[in-house]
Scaffold this active site. Structure first.
Site, PDB file in Angstrom:
ATOM      1  N   CYS A 282       0.831  -1.204   0.000  1.00  0.00           N
ATOM      2  CA  CYS A 282       0.000   0.000   0.000  1.00  0.00           C
ATOM      3  C   CYS A 282       0.869   1.259   0.000  1.00  0.00           C
ATOM      4  CB  CYS A 282      -0.969  -0.051   1.180  1.00  0.00           C
ATOM      5  SG  CYS A 282      -2.278   1.191   1.116  1.00  0.00           S
ATOM      6  N   HIS A 366      -3.818  -5.427  -0.512  1.00  0.00           N
ATOM      7  CA  HIS A 366      -3.599  -5.941   0.846  1.00  0.00           C
ATOM      8  C   HIS A 366      -3.629  -7.469   0.868  1.00  0.00           C
ATOM      9  CE1 HIS A 366      -3.645  -2.262   3.312  1.00  0.00           C
ATOM     10  NE2 HIS A 366      -4.317  -1.777   2.294  1.00  0.00           N
ATOM     11  N   GLU A 368      -2.852  -9.347   3.193  1.00  0.00           N
ATOM     12  CA  GLU A 368      -3.286  -9.841   4.505  1.00  0.00           C
ATOM     13  C   GLU A 368      -4.797  -9.856   4.625  1.00  0.00           C
ATOM     14  OE1 GLU A 368      -4.199  -5.674   5.014  1.00  0.00           O
ATOM     15  OE2 GLU A 368      -2.572  -6.731   3.992  1.00  0.00           O
TER      16      GLU A 368
END
Length: 387
Positions: A282, A366, A368
């Site tokens: 990011c 992202h 995650e």
């Protein structure tokens, strides 16, 4: 939506969104009372509103949730991506209902009240989303007053006077101010978080530079086999290297990357000279791009949701990803020695890069998740393999 000349509160309205051009969006307020000014964006995810509200990358923003049933699973302390909410408020279609989920410990409305965040329901979120898509993400003020009393002239002026996110360094406002060690691994239904998983000193040591890090990123680093130390976003080269890291991680975060880059880029450039593995997500991806000489640009509406298709260029495979960004690295400015690795299938924007002569790579999305799909979780194993 009301036009810019409206001066009276419709019957039953206790909340309003005032855009910078004077447009009024009336609704029913919930959560905390008061007002807050920021950029109005939209998020298309069907789950994870609590994770989104507590994602530091949403600092300075008001989230329009396109999924209508927000609040139906309540809130709980395990789904916090940071200590406090960072989004300024949220806009939803339906009224918040009582939670119906076994993990809930607090009603979403009450959680917002305690957190000092404003909600606005009863809004035609489709119309607002179309406005953002056509005109770009506007500046606006979200306001809630239980008596329906608003100084519309003052709110219009506040929205019009807010300078916007371009040129704004928000990483400083959300980053940790003290270094700390992160210990926990991923969550499971049976056992909760894997407590103390990252305590083994024999693990490779990763120093994570916190521009607004989500907790689940740190958990994934631990799960991949790392021992993690987190340092502030303004950490110097010496602050990082005194930990003798085996690798460096550049975290996510809010605001204009060019503004944060004024102090972060020189540090990253020196870290790259060490030859140590480096991974960015990011804002960290944008920082790596800037450090290599690329440029960043403000996007028309940004990418925010948990269903964004990204193509991996090395083999053409498509990953469904979670995204939250309003700036991007301009793919046309990538210098020699830096290759694009992933692109958005929505608009062709750059979603990943890798250095050809050093062990460093980054992605705009992202991996995650939290919330979102886990198609890209392999990237943490890729980084761990480099250590």
């Amino acid at each position: 939506m009301a036009d810019a000349t409206s001066t009276s509160t419709p019957q039953g309205a206790t909340g309003v969104l005032v855009l910078a051009d004077g447009t009024l969006v009336w609704g029913r307020g919930f959560g905390a009372e008061g007002d807050a000014v920021g950029e109005v964006c939209f998020n298309t995810a069907m789950t994870g509103y609590q994770e989104s509200m507590t994602d530091p990358s949403y600092a300075g923003q008001i989230i329009t949730f396109t999924f209508p049933h927000i609040g139906n699973v309540g809130t709980n302390p395990e789904d916090m991506e940071n200590t406090n909410p960072h989004a300024l408020g949220c806009i939803v279609r339906q009224d918040i209902t009582d939670p119906a989920n076994f993990r809930s410990t607090q009603h979403y409305d009450q959680w917002l009240k305690v957190s000092g965040r404003i909600g606005l329901s009863g809004v035609d979120t489709r119309a607002l989303t179309r406005l953002i898509r056509m005109q770009g993400a506007p500046n606006g003020v979200i306001a809630h007053n239980a008596r329906g009393e608003f100084d519309l002239d003052a709110l219009r002026a506040k929205a019009a006077d807010w300078p916007g996110l371009e040129g704004m360094d928000l990483a400083k406002t959300v980053s940790t101010t003290q270094q700390y060690d992160w210990h926990d691994g991923l969550w499971s239904l049976e056992d909760g978080f894997a407590k103390g998983q990252g305590d083994d000193d024999s693990r490779p040591h990763v120093v994570a530079i916190d521009y607004g890090a989500k907790r689940n990123i740190l958990r994934h680093l631990v799960n991949a086999g790392a021992r993690v130390t987190v340092v502030p976003g303004e950490a110097s080269y010496e602050d990082v290297m005194r930990h003798e890291p085996d690798g460096i991680f550049l975290a996510n975060g809010p605001g204009d990357p060019a503004a944060t880059g004024e102090y972060a880029v020189p540090v990253i450039q020196k870290l790259l000279e060490t030859g140590k593995p480096l991974f960015g997500i990011c804002l960290g991806h944008q920082m790596l791009g800037l450090a290599m000489g690329a440029k960043t640009i403000k996007m028309h509406q940004g990418h925010r949701g948990a269903n964004h298709p990204v193509q991996r260029l090395e083999d053409g495979r498509v990953e469904i990803t979670s995204m939250n960004h309003g700036f991007a690295v301009d793919i046309d400015t990538l210098p020699g020695g830096v290759k694009a690795t992933h692109v958005s299938l929505f608009d062709g924007s750059l979603c990943g890069l890798e250095l050809e002569d050093r062990p460093a790579f980054s992605v705009q999305y992202h991996p995650e998740a939290s919330p979102g799909p886990q198609d890209s979780a392999y990237l943490f194993a890729k980084f761990a393999k480099m250590l």
